[in-house]
Design an enzyme around this catalytic site. Structure first.
Site, PDB file in Angstrom:
ATOM      1  N   GLN A  78      11.335  -6.192   2.631  1.00  0.00           N
ATOM      2  CA  GLN A  78       9.992  -5.698   2.346  1.00  0.00           C
ATOM      3  C   GLN A  78       9.693  -4.471   3.208  1.00  0.00           C
ATOM      4  O   GLN A  78       9.176  -4.577   4.314  1.00  0.00           O
ATOM      5  CB  GLN A  78       8.942  -6.790   2.597  1.00  0.00           C
ATOM      6  CG  GLN A  78       7.583  -6.368   2.106  1.00  0.00           C
ATOM      7  CD  GLN A  78       6.620  -7.526   2.003  1.00  0.00           C
ATOM      8  OE1 GLN A  78       6.939  -8.670   2.279  1.00  0.00           O
ATOM      9  NE2 GLN A  78       5.418  -7.213   1.593  1.00  0.00           N
ATOM     10  N   PHE A  79      10.018  -3.295   2.651  1.00  0.00           N
ATOM     11  CA  PHE A  79       9.829  -2.051   3.389  1.00  0.00           C
ATOM     12  C   PHE A  79       8.374  -1.785   3.728  1.00  0.00           C
ATOM     13  O   PHE A  79       8.067  -1.065   4.679  1.00  0.00           O
ATOM     14  CB  PHE A  79      10.440  -0.866   2.630  1.00  0.00           C
ATOM     15  CG  PHE A  79       9.624  -0.406   1.451  1.00  0.00           C
ATOM     16  CD1 PHE A  79       8.706   0.624   1.596  1.00  0.00           C
ATOM     17  CD2 PHE A  79       9.764  -1.004   0.209  1.00  0.00           C
ATOM     18  CE1 PHE A  79       7.941   1.056   0.518  1.00  0.00           C
ATOM     19  CE2 PHE A  79       9.018  -0.584  -0.876  1.00  0.00           C
ATOM     20  CZ  PHE A  79       8.096   0.450  -0.723  1.00  0.00           C
ATOM     21  N   THR A  80       7.452  -2.395   3.005  1.00  0.00           N
ATOM     22  CA  THR A  80       6.030  -2.131   3.246  1.00  0.00           C
ATOM     23  C   THR A  80       5.551  -2.644   4.605  1.00  0.00           C
ATOM     24  O   THR A  80       4.456  -2.298   5.036  1.00  0.00           O
ATOM     25  CB  THR A  80       5.152  -2.729   2.129  1.00  0.00           C
ATOM     26  OG1 THR A  80       5.380  -4.137   2.060  1.00  0.00           O
ATOM     27  CG2 THR A  80       5.477  -2.090   0.788  1.00  0.00           C
TER      28      THR A  80
END
Length: 150
Positions: A78-80
């Site tokens: 989850q790059f966010t």
């Protein structure tokens, strides 16, 4: 590397209406890999996750680790988690690693967690549009940043 660790009674990840992975009692880990992460972050984080004493013993005190209860891990990229919202209303993700850096580190994280746990873990698919479901136990949620190590 930033992770959100949720103690769950169950969790699953679905891609294109098909269940990719599911676990029962254990940990759902959302992992964001930063542009400056490396093998040291993976080593430290993997050991920390597997040794965290966040599961209840017979007295209902969180004294047991995922390894001690025989629990499962579902790891989802989850790059966010590296979103920056200081300026404006649109998050910036410049601190998130590009796929050519993030994918090999994500794969190393999977292998290291499996080695520390002594069993396979379940995963989502890096970069896919995933639907993540969970039944949070507690709720019990922890945020860890390997650059801060608090």
């Amino acid at each position: 590397m930033r992770v959100v660790i949720q103690r769950v009674l169950e969790a699953d990840v679905t891609i294109n209406n098909e269940t990719k992975a599911a676990i029962s009692k254990g940990l759902l880990i959302l992992a964001g890999i930063g542009y400056d992460d490396d093998d040291d972050d993976i080593e430290w984080l993997s050991k920390k996750v597997v040794q965290l004493r966040i599961f209840d013993d017979e007295q209902k005190v969180p004294n047991l680790s995922i390894k001690e209860i025989g629990g499962e891990i579902l790891l989802v990229s989850q790059f966010t988690l590296h979103a920056m919202v200081k300026k404006g209303n649109r998050p910036s993700y410049i601190k998130a690693a590009r796929p050519e850096i993030a994918i090999p580190l994500y794969e190393k994280l999977i292998k290291k967690l499996e080695q520390e746990l002594n069993r396979p873990i379940r995963t989502g698919t890096f970069g896919a549009d995933m639907k993540v479901g969970l039944l949070n136990d507690g709720p019990f949620t922890i945020w860890i940043d390997t650059k801060v190590r608090e």
